[in-house]
Design a protein around this motif. Structure first.
Motif, PDB file in Angstrom:
ATOM      1  N   MET A   1       0.844  -1.162   0.000  1.00 39.81           N
ATOM      2  CA  MET A   1       0.000   0.000   0.000  1.00 39.81           C
ATOM      3  C   MET A   1       0.898   1.236   0.000  1.00 39.81           C
ATOM      4  O   MET A   1       1.645   1.452   0.932  1.00 39.81           O
ATOM      5  CB  MET A   1      -0.901   0.012   1.221  1.00 39.81           C
ATOM      6  N   GLU A   2       0.809   1.994  -1.039  1.00 43.72           N
ATOM      7  CA  GLU A   2       1.710   3.122  -1.209  1.00 43.72           C
ATOM      8  C   GLU A   2       1.259   4.389  -0.496  1.00 43.72           C
ATOM      9  O   GLU A   2       2.069   5.236  -0.178  1.00 43.72           O
ATOM     10  CB  GLU A   2       1.878   3.424  -2.698  1.00 43.72           C
ATOM     11  N   ASN A   3      -0.026   4.547  -0.278  1.00 43.43           N
ATOM     12  CA  ASN A   3      -0.554   5.768   0.326  1.00 43.43           C
ATOM     13  C   ASN A   3      -1.058   5.466   1.730  1.00 43.43           C
ATOM     14  O   ASN A   3      -1.830   4.530   1.921  1.00 43.43           O
ATOM     15  CB  ASN A   3      -1.715   6.296  -0.527  1.00 43.43           C
ATOM     16  N   LYS A   4      -0.617   6.267   2.702  1.00 37.16           N
ATOM     17  CA  LYS A   4      -1.025   6.026   4.084  1.00 37.16           C
ATOM     18  C   LYS A   4      -1.244   7.368   4.772  1.00 37.16           C
ATOM     19  O   LYS A   4      -0.409   8.264   4.687  1.00 37.16           O
ATOM     20  CB  LYS A   4       0.038   5.243   4.841  1.00 37.16           C
ATOM     21  N   LEU A   5      -2.385   7.473   5.458  1.00 39.17           N
ATOM     22  CA  LEU A   5      -2.675   8.633   6.289  1.00 39.17           C
ATOM     23  C   LEU A   5      -2.912   8.142   7.712  1.00 39.17           C
ATOM     24  O   LEU A   5      -3.446   7.052   7.916  1.00 39.17           O
ATOM     25  CB  LEU A   5      -3.893   9.390   5.767  1.00 39.17           C
ATOM     26  N   VAL A   6      -2.535   8.958   8.670  1.00 43.26           N
ATOM     27  CA  VAL A   6      -2.598   8.582  10.071  1.00 43.26           C
ATOM     28  C   VAL A   6      -3.528   9.534  10.809  1.00 43.26           C
ATOM     29  O   VAL A   6      -3.453  10.745  10.638  1.00 43.26           O
ATOM     30  CB  VAL A   6      -1.195   8.637  10.719  1.00 43.26           C
ATOM     31  N   ILE A   7      -4.396   8.955  11.645  1.00 45.07           N
ATOM     32  CA  ILE A   7      -5.293   9.750  12.486  1.00 45.07           C
ATOM     33  C   ILE A   7      -4.925   9.463  13.933  1.00 45.07           C
ATOM     34  O   ILE A   7      -4.968   8.313  14.368  1.00 45.07           O
ATOM     35  CB  ILE A   7      -6.767   9.358  12.249  1.00 45.07           C
ATOM     36  N   TRP A   8      -4.544  10.494  14.670  1.00 41.33           N
ATOM     37  CA  TRP A   8      -4.313  10.345  16.103  1.00 41.33           C
ATOM     38  C   TRP A   8      -5.651  10.612  16.773  1.00 41.33           C
ATOM     39  O   TRP A   8      -6.085  11.754  16.909  1.00 41.33           O
ATOM     40  CB  TRP A   8      -3.235  11.310  16.575  1.00 41.33           C
ATOM     41  N   ALA A   9      -6.306   9.545  17.175  1.00 40.64           N
ATOM     42  CA  ALA A   9      -7.683   9.633  17.640  1.00 40.64           C
ATOM     43  C   ALA A   9      -7.812  10.121  19.075  1.00 40.64           C
ATOM     44  O   ALA A   9      -8.882  10.550  19.479  1.00 40.64           O
ATOM     45  CB  ALA A   9      -8.367   8.275  17.481  1.00 40.64           C
ATOM     46  N   GLY A  10      -6.778  10.048  19.842  1.00 42.78           N
ATOM     47  CA  GLY A  10      -6.846  10.536  21.207  1.00 42.78           C
ATOM     48  C   GLY A  10      -7.128   9.450  22.223  1.00 42.78           C
ATOM     49  O   GLY A  10      -7.391   8.301  21.894  1.00 42.78           O
ATOM     50  N   ALA A  11      -7.114   9.845  23.474  1.00 39.76           N
ATOM     51  CA  ALA A  11      -7.266   8.901  24.568  1.00 39.76           C
ATOM     52  C   ALA A  11      -8.723   8.550  24.842  1.00 39.76           C
ATOM     53  O   ALA A  11      -9.008   7.517  25.409  1.00 39.76           O
ATOM     54  CB  ALA A  11      -6.616   9.469  25.822  1.00 39.76           C
ATOM     55  N   ALA A  12      -9.647   9.418  24.458  1.00 43.40           N
ATOM     56  CA  ALA A  12     -11.052   9.201  24.798  1.00 43.40           C
ATOM     57  C   ALA A  12     -11.764   8.260  23.832  1.00 43.40           C
ATOM     58  O   ALA A  12     -12.903   7.895  24.048  1.00 43.40           O
ATOM     59  CB  ALA A  12     -11.780  10.532  24.835  1.00 43.40           C
ATOM     60  N   VAL A  13     -11.091   7.859  22.767  1.00 43.42           N
ATOM     61  CA  VAL A  13     -11.738   7.052  21.733  1.00 43.42           C
ATOM     62  C   VAL A  13     -11.532   5.571  22.022  1.00 43.42           C
ATOM     63  O   VAL A  13     -10.422   5.110  22.238  1.00 43.42           O
ATOM     64  CB  VAL A  13     -11.184   7.413  20.337  1.00 43.42           C
ATOM     65  N   ASN A  14     -12.615   4.824  22.003  1.00 34.21           N
ATOM     66  CA  ASN A  14     -12.606   3.391  22.226  1.00 34.21           C
ATOM     67  C   ASN A  14     -12.384   2.681  20.891  1.00 34.21           C
ATOM     68  O   ASN A  14     -13.129   2.914  19.941  1.00 34.21           O
ATOM     69  CB  ASN A  14     -13.946   2.986  22.851  1.00 34.21           C
ATOM     70  N   LYS A  15     -11.362   1.826  20.821  1.00 29.16           N
ATOM     71  CA  LYS A  15     -11.024   1.136  19.571  1.00 29.16           C
ATOM     72  C   LYS A  15     -12.198   0.335  19.032  1.00 29.16           C
ATOM     73  O   LYS A  15     -12.515   0.415  17.844  1.00 29.16           O
ATOM     74  CB  LYS A  15      -9.818   0.222  19.762  1.00 29.16           C
ATOM     75  N   GLN A  16     -12.860  -0.429  19.872  1.00 27.12           N
ATOM     76  CA  GLN A  16     -13.968  -1.260  19.405  1.00 27.12           C
ATOM     77  C   GLN A  16     -15.101  -0.392  18.862  1.00 27.12           C
ATOM     78  O   GLN A  16     -15.719  -0.734  17.860  1.00 27.12           O
ATOM     79  CB  GLN A  16     -14.489  -2.173  20.525  1.00 27.12           C
ATOM     80  N   ALA A  17     -15.374   0.730  19.518  1.00 30.15           N
ATOM     81  CA  ALA A  17     -16.451   1.612  19.073  1.00 30.15           C
ATOM     82  C   ALA A  17     -16.126   2.246  17.722  1.00 30.15           C
ATOM     83  O   ALA A  17     -16.991   2.306  16.834  1.00 30.15           O
ATOM     84  CB  ALA A  17     -16.719   2.690  20.118  1.00 30.15           C
ATOM     85  N   ILE A  18     -14.903   2.715  17.530  1.00 33.18           N
ATOM     86  CA  ILE A  18     -14.549   3.348  16.260  1.00 33.18           C
ATOM     87  C   ILE A  18     -14.482   2.306  15.147  1.00 33.18           C
ATOM     88  O   ILE A  18     -14.908   2.560  14.023  1.00 33.18           O
ATOM     89  CB  ILE A  18     -13.243   4.179  16.356  1.00 33.18           C
ATOM     90  N   GLU A  19     -13.986   1.105  15.450  1.00 34.32           N
ATOM     91  CA  GLU A  19     -13.943   0.041  14.440  1.00 34.32           C
ATOM     92  C   GLU A  19     -15.362  -0.334  14.016  1.00 34.32           C
ATOM     93  O   GLU A  19     -15.641  -0.477  12.823  1.00 34.32           O
ATOM     94  CB  GLU A  19     -13.204  -1.170  14.981  1.00 34.32           C
ATOM     95  N   LYS A  20     -16.262  -0.463  14.974  1.00 32.89           N
ATOM     96  CA  LYS A  20     -17.660  -0.772  14.667  1.00 32.89           C
ATOM     97  C   LYS A  20     -18.284   0.344  13.824  1.00 32.89           C
ATOM     98  O   LYS A  20     -18.995   0.086  12.857  1.00 32.89           O
ATOM     99  CB  LYS A  20     -18.451  -0.967  15.957  1.00 32.89           C
ATOM    100  N   GLY A  21     -18.006   1.592  14.188  1.00 34.31           N
ATOM    101  CA  GLY A  21     -18.524   2.730  13.430  1.00 34.31           C
ATOM    102  C   GLY A  21     -18.025   2.748  12.000  1.00 34.31           C
ATOM    103  O   GLY A  21     -18.780   3.046  11.066  1.00 34.31           O
ATOM    104  N   ILE A  22     -16.756   2.424  11.797  1.00 32.92           N
ATOM    105  CA  ILE A  22     -16.189   2.385  10.448  1.00 32.92           C
ATOM    106  C   ILE A  22     -16.861   1.292   9.633  1.00 32.92           C
ATOM    107  O   ILE A  22     -17.237   1.507   8.476  1.00 32.92           O
ATOM    108  CB  ILE A  22     -14.655   2.179  10.504  1.00 32.92           C
TER     109      ILE A  22
END
Length: 97
Positions: free
Chosen positions: A1-22
């Motif tokens: 994968m040649e193109n990569k962008l990074v999001i620093w989501a912060g401490a308040a974000v729950n991984k499972q919740a954001i993954e489910k939302g995506i």
């Protein structure tokens, strides 16, 4: 994968919740169902556009309660589109300068 962008989501974000939302966003907006996602070591990948062969990988890294989301792909315009949509899903940090 040649193109990569990074999001620093912060401490308040729950991984499972954001993954489910995506995954819900992919299903609702792009008709990409969970069965079409291939699990990776730290996230999942999928065919985003079959006409262009655009593959996307979304991965997560959690270090010291701080979540980072990576959006990678071979077509930059698709990576940017998903990056912006994921970024819009995250809560605004109060008091950010």
């Amino acid at each position: 994968m040649e193109n990569k962008l990074v999001i620093w989501a912060g401490a308040a974000v729950n991984k499972q919740a954001i993954e489910k939302g995506i995954k819900e966003k992919l299903s609702g907006d792009y008709l990409i169902k969970e069965r079409e996602l291939t699990a990776t070591e730290s996230g999942f990948r999928f065919l985003f556009d079959d006409e262009t062969g655009s593959d996307i990988e979304i991965s997560f890294s959690q270090e010291q309660d701080f979540l980072t989301v990576y959006v990678s792909g071979n077509c930059s315009w698709d990576v940017v589109r998903l990056y912006e949509e994921i970024l819009a899903m995250l809560p605004d940090e109060e008091g950010a300068a």
